[in-house]
Each structure stands twice: as structure tokens, then as C-alpha cells.
Motif scaffolding. Structure first.
Motif, PDB file in Angstrom:
ATOM      1  N   GLU A  52       0.822  -1.218   0.000  1.00  0.00           N
ATOM      2  CA  GLU A  52       0.000   0.000   0.000  1.00  0.00           C
ATOM      3  C   GLU A  52       0.851   1.261   0.000  1.00  0.00           C
ATOM      4  O   GLU A  52       0.414   2.308  -0.461  1.00  0.00           O
ATOM      5  CB  GLU A  52      -0.921   0.021   1.227  1.00  0.00           C
ATOM      6  N   LEU A  53       2.033   1.162   0.612  1.00  0.00           N
ATOM      7  CA  LEU A  53       2.911   2.334   0.715  1.00  0.00           C
ATOM      8  C   LEU A  53       4.219   2.032  -0.004  1.00  0.00           C
ATOM      9  O   LEU A  53       5.240   1.765   0.635  1.00  0.00           O
ATOM     10  CB  LEU A  53       3.196   2.651   2.191  1.00  0.00           C
ATOM     11  N   PRO A  54       4.218   2.118  -1.316  1.00  0.00           N
ATOM     12  CA  PRO A  54       5.418   1.750  -2.077  1.00  0.00           C
ATOM     13  C   PRO A  54       6.608   2.620  -1.677  1.00  0.00           C
ATOM     14  O   PRO A  54       6.457   3.832  -1.488  1.00  0.00           O
ATOM     15  CB  PRO A  54       5.016   2.011  -3.531  1.00  0.00           C
ATOM     16  N   GLY A  55       7.748   1.973  -1.529  1.00  0.00           N
ATOM     17  CA  GLY A  55       8.954   2.712  -1.185  1.00  0.00           C
ATOM     18  C   GLY A  55       9.140   2.925   0.307  1.00  0.00           C
ATOM     19  O   GLY A  55      10.154   3.467   0.744  1.00  0.00           O
ATOM     20  N   TRP A  56       8.169   2.521   1.123  1.00  0.00           N
ATOM     21  CA  TRP A  56       8.281   2.689   2.573  1.00  0.00           C
ATOM     22  C   TRP A  56       8.861   1.434   3.199  1.00  0.00           C
ATOM     23  O   TRP A  56       8.664   0.331   2.708  1.00  0.00           O
ATOM     24  CB  TRP A  56       6.913   2.973   3.206  1.00  0.00           C
ATOM     25  N   GLU A  57       9.545   1.663   4.307  1.00  0.00           N
ATOM     26  CA  GLU A  57      10.040   0.535   5.087  1.00  0.00           C
ATOM     27  C   GLU A  57       9.091   0.343   6.280  1.00  0.00           C
ATOM     28  O   GLU A  57       8.949   1.244   7.104  1.00  0.00           O
ATOM     29  CB  GLU A  57      11.457   0.844   5.574  1.00  0.00           C
ATOM     30  N   VAL A  58       8.428  -0.801   6.313  1.00  0.00           N
ATOM     31  CA  VAL A  58       7.499  -1.054   7.419  1.00  0.00           C
ATOM     32  C   VAL A  58       8.221  -1.826   8.516  1.00  0.00           C
ATOM     33  O   VAL A  58       8.772  -2.896   8.273  1.00  0.00           O
ATOM     34  CB  VAL A  58       6.268  -1.852   6.932  1.00  0.00           C
ATOM     35  N   ARG A  59       8.239  -1.250   9.699  1.00  0.00           N
ATOM     36  CA  ARG A  59       8.915  -1.919  10.824  1.00  0.00           C
ATOM     37  C   ARG A  59       7.887  -2.380  11.836  1.00  0.00           C
ATOM     38  O   ARG A  59       6.874  -1.712  12.056  1.00  0.00           O
ATOM     39  CB  ARG A  59       9.866  -0.951  11.508  1.00  0.00           C
ATOM     40  N   VAL A  60       8.176  -3.494  12.462  1.00  0.00           N
ATOM     41  CA  VAL A  60       7.268  -4.030  13.477  1.00  0.00           C
ATOM     42  C   VAL A  60       7.750  -3.605  14.855  1.00  0.00           C
ATOM     43  O   VAL A  60       8.865  -3.924  15.264  1.00  0.00           O
ATOM     44  CB  VAL A  60       7.179  -5.562  13.380  1.00  0.00           C
ATOM     45  N   GLY A  61       6.922  -2.851  15.552  1.00  0.00           N
ATOM     46  CA  GLY A  61       7.286  -2.360  16.882  1.00  0.00           C
ATOM     47  C   GLY A  61       6.896  -3.353  17.956  1.00  0.00           C
ATOM     48  O   GLY A  61       6.501  -4.480  17.667  1.00  0.00           O
ATOM     49  N   PRO A  62       6.974  -2.936  19.218  1.00  0.00           N
ATOM     50  CA  PRO A  62       6.651  -3.832  20.330  1.00  0.00           C
ATOM     51  C   PRO A  62       5.152  -4.163  20.363  1.00  0.00           C
ATOM     52  O   PRO A  62       4.332  -3.424  19.828  1.00  0.00           O
ATOM     53  CB  PRO A  62       7.021  -3.026  21.571  1.00  0.00           C
ATOM     54  N   ARG A  63       4.844  -5.274  21.023  1.00  0.00           N
ATOM     55  CA  ARG A  63       3.443  -5.672  21.189  1.00  0.00           C
ATOM     56  C   ARG A  63       2.774  -4.851  22.288  1.00  0.00           C
ATOM     57  O   ARG A  63       1.592  -4.570  22.220  1.00  0.00           O
ATOM     58  CB  ARG A  63       3.362  -7.159  21.551  1.00  0.00           C
ATOM     59  N   GLU A  64       3.551  -4.490  23.303  1.00  0.00           N
ATOM     60  CA  GLU A  64       2.987  -3.770  24.439  1.00  0.00           C
ATOM     61  C   GLU A  64       3.566  -2.354  24.483  1.00  0.00           C
ATOM     62  O   GLU A  64       4.749  -2.160  24.210  1.00  0.00           O
ATOM     63  CB  GLU A  64       3.346  -4.465  25.758  1.00  0.00           C
ATOM     64  N   ALA A  65       2.705  -1.401  24.877  1.00  0.00           N
ATOM     65  CA  ALA A  65       3.146  -0.007  24.953  1.00  0.00           C
ATOM     66  C   ALA A  65       4.351   0.136  25.869  1.00  0.00           C
ATOM     67  O   ALA A  65       5.260   0.922  25.597  1.00  0.00           O
ATOM     68  CB  ALA A  65       1.998   0.871  25.445  1.00  0.00           C
ATOM     69  N   ILE A  66       4.369  -0.650  26.934  1.00  0.00           N
ATOM     70  CA  ILE A  66       5.421  -0.489  27.945  1.00  0.00           C
ATOM     71  C   ILE A  66       6.827  -0.734  27.374  1.00  0.00           C
ATOM     72  O   ILE A  66       7.813  -0.225  27.874  1.00  0.00           O
ATOM     73  CB  ILE A  66       5.128  -1.397  29.160  1.00  0.00           C
ATOM     74  N   ASP A  67       6.885  -1.488  26.274  1.00  0.00           N
ATOM     75  CA  ASP A  67       8.200  -1.775  25.672  1.00  0.00           C
ATOM     76  C   ASP A  67       8.623  -0.719  24.644  1.00  0.00           C
ATOM     77  O   ASP A  67       9.681  -0.848  24.031  1.00  0.00           O
ATOM     78  CB  ASP A  67       8.162  -3.164  25.008  1.00  0.00           C
TER      79      ASP A  67
END
Lengths: 448, 320
Positions: free
Chosen positions: A424-439
């Protein structure tokens, strides 16, 4: 409480004439019970049945209005004991009590401070409902003067506190048409007070000495005298006693359908408190446990603000959580090089994420997607927080014009959508963040 | 007019959980604290019993809490540098329980080891006669490492080990079983998750009178309403006989309330928010007093003045 379909059926003509549009009277009764039909659709229903059904349809706790105009207070009409069962509908009014023995200039200055106080929280404006003026001087003319000043300066709901009907009459002449709360009808003065309230079309409070039977009796007398807009003061002041009395009043109205006590309740938390702090704690108790009008003896923004916040919490609809506005939020003054996180507009999600980002001290962009108030996982499952929505929000809120990089961090719980989002966002790097806000703070430390 | 006040007939009751052990019981505590045992909704003593009032735990950390609000730091002063002195002071201020957080063990922070954790717990046990709740740094693996060591070192003291969550409950429960401790079972604001964790823990044969449940606290204005309703639902389930919800509840009020913007900062906030010190203390006290109305059996607090105010509130509500 509402009648069941079968209860209603017993009151209908049972002719199955179909003129109401339903195949049978029983079917019509079921529709009535579900509030999907109007009784007027039946041409043959008896007057007696009409009266019974109307009485059953009346709310178990009457809706009472204090004041007029856009700042008027409506309380009552509550239907449950616990907010998770349904919702608490009409947040209690917070009033500040001022005495007519205060120097007049000081009184007027206080009115201005009260009038000008306000905070906006999650997009909702909070203000002080009004003031209660007490006839401490015992003089009618003096009381009238203070009430007139409040009426002129504040333009908010008023509570008039006097035990002498003469003082009350003088004050009511200053407030005609603005429906202040007359406080209070007691065993001694109820007749005169009720007459005044009726004459000025004002709501009235009834007070007993802790005895609920006596409270019901005065309320019935006042009602029979022509004043139906009643507020109850059971006359209990200590924390334990108030909790018990207010719980019993709520149960009597809702569970026992006991009409003589089916009204909102007024409390005076300062009268049972040893300090300003204790007053605030008791006011908080009354917000959670069943008051409709709360009269405070102190005006302190540091107390009013948390109390208003608590009231907002307790009176939110548990089925419709508070949402924050979608958009691109700036936390700790981000630069075009700062990280970009994305999450949903469920208030609790927003507050946890924003809180952690703020706590980390790292300047960050936070993109809030309109998930219709759903949390990350629920929103994802319901298709309200998916790759398409996130990509749309990136464009809608002009993210590319504000940041230099093309890295977007999605919540760890929706790691599965990273592939779709890259499409959907060509040229973007999608990163996976933490599962919990605290992290999040730890994650932001490693972000580059 | 005769008014017949309605009474509920509850069939269930909350379990009693005891924290701490005296010399006679194999520990060294001067006092023990029992929570739970209610057979009615909070403070409604006309239709059931409340044998034990809610208790106040005071949070103590093993490193200087540099990220805490300046209001808190000013209120405690120098003792914040020494967990033993801090715990002692908390006892003087009226704490019933010390909630010691082994913050220095956090892998992202000082990353201190198990031996350090054991030394801290021993020092705090020596400094106070109150029962202890010991929390790990909040990172599952590290929690396991330090809490197992602490559980062994404090054998017989009947401390509570926290947090015991779905990702690490096996280790924490085993440590509690081996050394006679209690666990704090924490789940994220959900009735069924809370129930499920209690079931998993009891499947490991830890007695149910050794489980406190932490339903996860939201601060005033930051999710308080969710906690409040989940707690009311848990308590109603307990009173109507659902066995796996009958654990006393603990709320980490201080940690949440002092994270709220309203208590943490005073720069660039509207004047209508009022005096910072009073506002921030109200934030903690009102969060605590509201959750007590929903059934909290232990509230963990941070500000010295909050200890006093919440204690007074509980005693007012218990008075008959």
C-alpha cells in the motif's frame, strides 16, 4: 421497570383485529415490550390499560432539570446499578457552596472565578455546573441580594439553600423563570417550600434525617402539592452511611420500583469531612456511587479538575469507548528525522502509547488512525485498522510533507499486515514495533 | 412510610490471603496482613461481612527513581537512595505492606543480578517488620531470574511474588510453591483472562489462598473506567459463586497515577489544572479511593500523604 410482553398482553383487548399492523395482540404486546411499537396503534385499548402502561413506562428515576439554557443540569433517568450493565447517563452536577455572609465584592469575585474556570479533556469541555447560595445570614433581603448577584454574574444553575420560607420567597423573586433548586423541604416546612417551588416552577430538594421512610413521606407530600421535580437528600453525611443510603435509594428505585424515592440525589461531601482532601474523596465516592448533584464547600481547580475527570470516566458508555481525534500527533517536538509510530484512536491505546513515548523523552511522530475507537487487535479483526486504512491516513494527514524518512512502525500485535502495508505504501520501510506499549521506550532507544 | 430496603443474598465469598509470616510461623515479620474474605460488595456490611479492611502497600524501589515526578521526590527526600531506609519510612507513614520493586535489575537499566536482588530483599526485610510484595523489573526473563533467587532467600517469609503473568507464571508459581510464598497474578483488564490465569496457576497446585489478582490498573483519566468495571464484574462473579474469581484484588495505583501527565509535569499545562502538588496527590488518592469502591483489597501507593488519606478513607468506610 418495563413490563414484559405477557404483562402487556393481559392489558390488551385480545381481539387479534390486526388493525395495529401486527398479526395478533400477543405479537403487538411483544413489540410494545421491545419499544418497537406505540400503544396508540391499538384503537381499542382501554383507558385503564393506557394508564397502567404509561405508569410502567415512566423511568424508575425521574429526570430532573435544574436551571435553564445551554448550561442547565439534567440528572436522573439512570437505569442500572453498575456501569458495565448499561451506562450511567446523566453525570452529576458539581456546585460550589457560597454563603450570603461573605463580603459582597469577594462573593462576586468568586463567582467570576467559578464562571471562568474550564478545561478541555479528550475534546470535551468541562465546567463547574453552578453555585449553591446559603442563607447563613438568616435575612431574607440580604439573601435575595446575593442570589440576584449570582443570577446576573454567573448565568448557570443555582441552588438556593434556606430553611426559612420567607428568605426562599425573596430569593425566588430574583430568579424567576430560571428554575433554581429550592433546598430544602423538610418535615417542618415542606408545605410552604412546595408552594414556592410550584409557584416558580422550580425543582425542589427534600431532606430527612437519615430515615428513608420519612424521606419518602415528604417526597410524596411535595409531589401531591404539585411539584414533581424532586431531588432527594437522605440527610446522611458520613462516608459509610452515605454509601449505604445512596445504594439503597438506587436499588429501591431500580429493583423495587419504589416510586416515592424514584428521584436523583443531592450530597454535601464537605459536611462529613474533616478536611478539604476528605471532601474531595467523598465527592469522588458520590460520583461513582449514585449522586446526581454534589455541592462542594471549596473551589480548588486542583480538586475540581480530577473530580471532573473521574465523572467523565464513570459516565462514559462502556460499549462506546472515548476516542481521540485521528491525526498526526507531535510528541516531545519531533523533527523531520524523528521516528513515526502508528496506532489506533481508542483512547486507552492512545493514552498508553502517547504516555510511553512521552516518558521515553524521544521526539516522535504518532499517527493516529481512525479505528472507530477500537483497540489495535479488535480494530484489526474488524477491518478498521488494516494496511489500507493506515496507508490512507498517511496521505490524509500529509505525513510525507512532515518527515524526511520513509520508515513507519506498526504495533507488534499486527505484525501480520507488514507485507500488505508495504504494498500500500510503495517505497516505505514497514517496521514491526513492540506488542505492548510499555516496551516502546526500549524500542525507541534502538530506532535509527 | 415503611420502606423495605432491598438486600442481596450473596452465595459466594472472596478468599482470604495472608501476607507475611511471624517468628511463630517460620518467618521474621512483626506483623502479618490478611486481605479478602468479603461476602458482600465493598463496605455494604448490612448484607454480608468484611472481615479485613483493604490494605495499603507502599512502593519502594531499589534504585533512585530518577524518572519520578519531582513532587514525589521532594516528599520522600533522601531515603529514596536506600530501599531499607525508604521501607522504614513507609512503615512510619502507615504502610501495611512494602511493595519492593527490583527496578535496578532491568536489562535496559543497571541490569543488576540475582545476588544484588537477594541482598536488597534481605536489607528491606531487616529494616521493616511489615510483609513484603517483591516485584521484578517487569521483563519476563529477568523477573524469573531475580524472583526465583529472592523466593529462595526469603523462604518462610510468605512474601508475594509479582508479577506472575501468562508468559512466566510457571517459573514464578514453582518458586512460590517451593518456598511457601504468594503470587500476584496479573492480566490485562479482562475478566476472562483473570479467571484463566487463576485456573492455570491452581492447576500447578498452588493453593488458592496464595493468589492475589491484579486486574491491571488504569489511572484516573487514563483507563480508570475499564479497571473499575472489570473489578466490579470480577467481584460480582465472586459473590455469586464463581470460584476462580474469588481472589483478593491488588491495584498498582501509584505507578499508574503518577504516570499521568497531570501528576508528572507542570510546565506548559493550563492554569485551570490548579496547584501541581495538590492536583498530583489528588490524582493518586482519587484513583485509589475509586478503585476501593470497586473492590480493591490492596492499593499500592507512592506519596506519603496519600498513605494517610487513603487509610483515613478506608477507616471512614469501615466505620459503622
Amino acid at each position: 421497570m418495563g413490563l414484559s410482553g405477557l404483562d402487556i398482553y393481559k392489558l390488551l383487548p385480545k381481539t387479534n383485529c390486526k388493525e395495529c399492523g401486527q398479526p395478533t395482540c400477543l405479537a403487538f404486546a411483544m413489540k410494545l415490550a421491545a419499544k418497537q411499537a406505540e400503544l396508540s396503534a391499538c384503537p381499542y385499548v382501554s383507558e385503564e390499560a393506557k394508564a397502567k402502561l404509561a405508569a410502567a413506562a415512566a423511568p424508575p428515576i425521574r429526570l430532573v432539570t435544574i436551571g435553564t439554557g445551554d448550561k442547565k443540569l439534567e440528572v436522573g433517568n439512570e437505569t442500572v446499578l453498575f456501569r458495565h450493565d448499561k451506562t450511567f447517563y446523566h453525570p452529576p452536577g458539581l456546585f460550589i457552596r457560597l454563603k450570603d455572609t461573605m463580603p459582597l465584592p469577594e462573593f462576586e469575585a468568586m463567582l467570576e472565578r467559578i464562571r471562568d474556570w474550564g478545561v478541555e479533556r479528550v475534546g470535551i469541555p468541562l465546567w463547574i455546573t453552578g453555585v449553591a447560595i446559603e442563607n447563613t445570614s438568616g435575612e431574607a433581603a440580604n439573601f435575595a441580594k446575593y442570589v440576584a448577584a449570582a443570577q446576573a454574574k454567573l448565568a448557570r444553575p443555582l441552588i438556593l439553600i434556606a430553611s426559612d420560607p420567607g428568605s426562599m420567597a425573596a430569593a425566588l423573586q430574583q430568579t424567576d423563570g430560571s428554575a433554581p433548586l429550592v433546598y430544602a423541604a423538610t418535615a417542618e416546612n415542606w408545605q410552604a417550600m412546595a408552594e414556592l417551588a410550584a409557584k416558580h416552577k422550580a425543582p425542589i430538594a427534600v431532606r430527612s434525617n437519615g430515615d428513608l421512610g420519612m424521606l419518602a413521606e415528604i417526597a410524596e407530600k411535595v409531589k401531591n402539592a404539585g411539584v414533581e421535580n424532586i431531588i432527594l437528600d437522605p440527610g446522611v453525611r458520613d462516608p459509610h452511611g452515605t454509601l449505604v443510603a445512596l445504594t439503597q435509594l438506587r436499588r429501591l428505585a431500580l429493583k423495587s420500583n419504589f416510586r416515592p424515592l424514584g428521584y436523583p440525589i443531592i450530597t454535601f461531601p464537605g459536611e462529613g469531612a474533616q478536611s478539604e482532601e476528605e471532601e474531595a474523596i467523598q465527592a469522588a465516592q458520590h460520583i461513582a456511587k449514585y449522586a446526581g448533584v454534589i455541592v462542594l464547600d471549596h473551589f480548588d481547580p486542583a480538586t475540581i479538575y480530577p473530580l471532573c475527570t473521574l465523572r467523565q470516566n464513570i459516565y462514559t458508555d462502556p460499549q462506546k469507548p472515548i476516542q481521540v481525534s485521528p491525526g498526526l500527533y507531535e510528541i516531545s517536538n519531533p523533527t523531520p528525522d524523528s521516528p513515526l509510530l502508528v496506532t489506533t484512536n481508542f483512547s486507552l491505546t492512545y493514552f498508553s502509547v502517547a504516555g510511553e513515548v512521552e516518558g521515553s523523552g524521544k521526539p516522535t511522530w504518532l499517527l493516529i488512525v481512525d479505528s472507530e475507537g477500537m483497540s489495535v487487535l479488535t480494530g484489526w479483526a474488524a477491518g478498521k485498522f488494516d494496511a489500507e486504512k493506515i496507508a490512507k491516513s498517511v496521505q490524509q494527514f500529509n505525513v510525507p510533507s512532515k518527515i524526511n524518512h520513509k520508515k513507519i512502525v506498526i504495533p507488534g500485535l499486527v505484525a501480520a499486515i507488514s507485507g500488505e502495508l508495504e504494498e500500500e505504501l510503495p517505497g516505505w520501510e514497514v517496521r514491526v514495533g513492540p506488542r505492548e506499549a510499555i516496551d516502546i521506550p526500549a524500542y525507541l532507544k534502538t530506532w535509527s | 412510610m415503611a420502606v423495605e430496603t432491598p438486600k442481596e443474598k450473596w452465595t459466594g465469598k472472596v478468599r482470604e490471603v495472608k501476607l507475611g509470616a511471624t517468628a511463630a510461623e517460620g518467618g521474621t515479620r512483626q506483623r502479618t496482613v490478611t486481605v479478602g474474605g468479603e461476602s458482600t460488595l465493598p463496605f455494604l456490611t448490612f448484607e454480608g461481612d468484611i472481615p479485613n479492611p483493604p490494605a495499603i502497600a507502599v512502593e519502594v524501589q531499589d534504585r533512585y527513581p530518577s524518572d519520578w515526578s519531582a513532587v514525589l521526590k521532594a516528599a520522600w527526600g533522601d531515603v529514596l537512595n536506600d530501599p531499607a531506609a525508604w521501607a522504614k519510612k513507609a512503615e512510619e507513614y502507615g504502610a501495611d505492606i512494602i511493595a519492593l520493586k527490583l527496578q535496578s535489575a532491568h536489562p535496559e537499566g543497571d541490569n543488576t543480578d540475582a545476588a544484588h536482588a537477594v541482598a536488597t530483599v534481605k536489607a528491606v526485610l531487616a529494616a521493616t517488620g511489615l510483609p513484603l510484595i517483591v516485584y521484578g523489573p517487569g521483563q519476563a526473563e529477568k523477573d524469573n531470574e531475580v524472583l526465583v533467587a529472592v523466593a529462595e532467600a526469603a523462604k518462610g517469609e510468605r512474601i508475594a511474588l509479582g508479577n506472575c503473568e501468562d508468559k512466566n507464571y510457571r517459573t514464578i508459581v514453582a518458586a512460590a510453591l517451593a518456598n511457601g510464598h504468594v503470587v500476584v497474578a496479573k492480566t490485562p483488564i479482562d475478566v476472562n483472562l483473570a479467571k484463566q490465569l487463576n485456573i492455570l496457576i491452581s492447576d500447578m497446585r498452588l493453593d488458592l489462598d496464595r493468589i492475589l489478582m491484579d486486574p491491571t490498573t488504569g489511572a484516573l483519566g487514563y483507563g480508570l473506567e475499564y479497571t473499575y468495571s472489570v473489578m466490579e464484574r470480577l467481584r460480582l462473579a465472586a459473590l455469586t459463586g464463581d470460584s476462580m474469581t474469588q481472589q483478593p484484588m491488588i491495584c498498582t495505583v501509584g505507578e499508574e497515577a503518577w504516570r499521568a501527565k497531570e501528576s508528572k509535569v507542570n510546565e506548559g499545562v493550563p492554569a485551570a489544572w490548579g496547584n501541581w502538588e495538590r492536583r498530583s496527590r489528588n490524582w493518586e488518592v482519587l484513583t485509589a479511593s475509586t478503585l476501593i469502591q470497586a473492590g480493591a483489597d490492596i492499593v499500592v501507593l507512592r506519596h506519603p500523604e496519600s498513605i494517610h488519606l487513603v487509610k483515613q478513607t478506608i477507616s471512614n468506610l469501615m466505620a459503622r
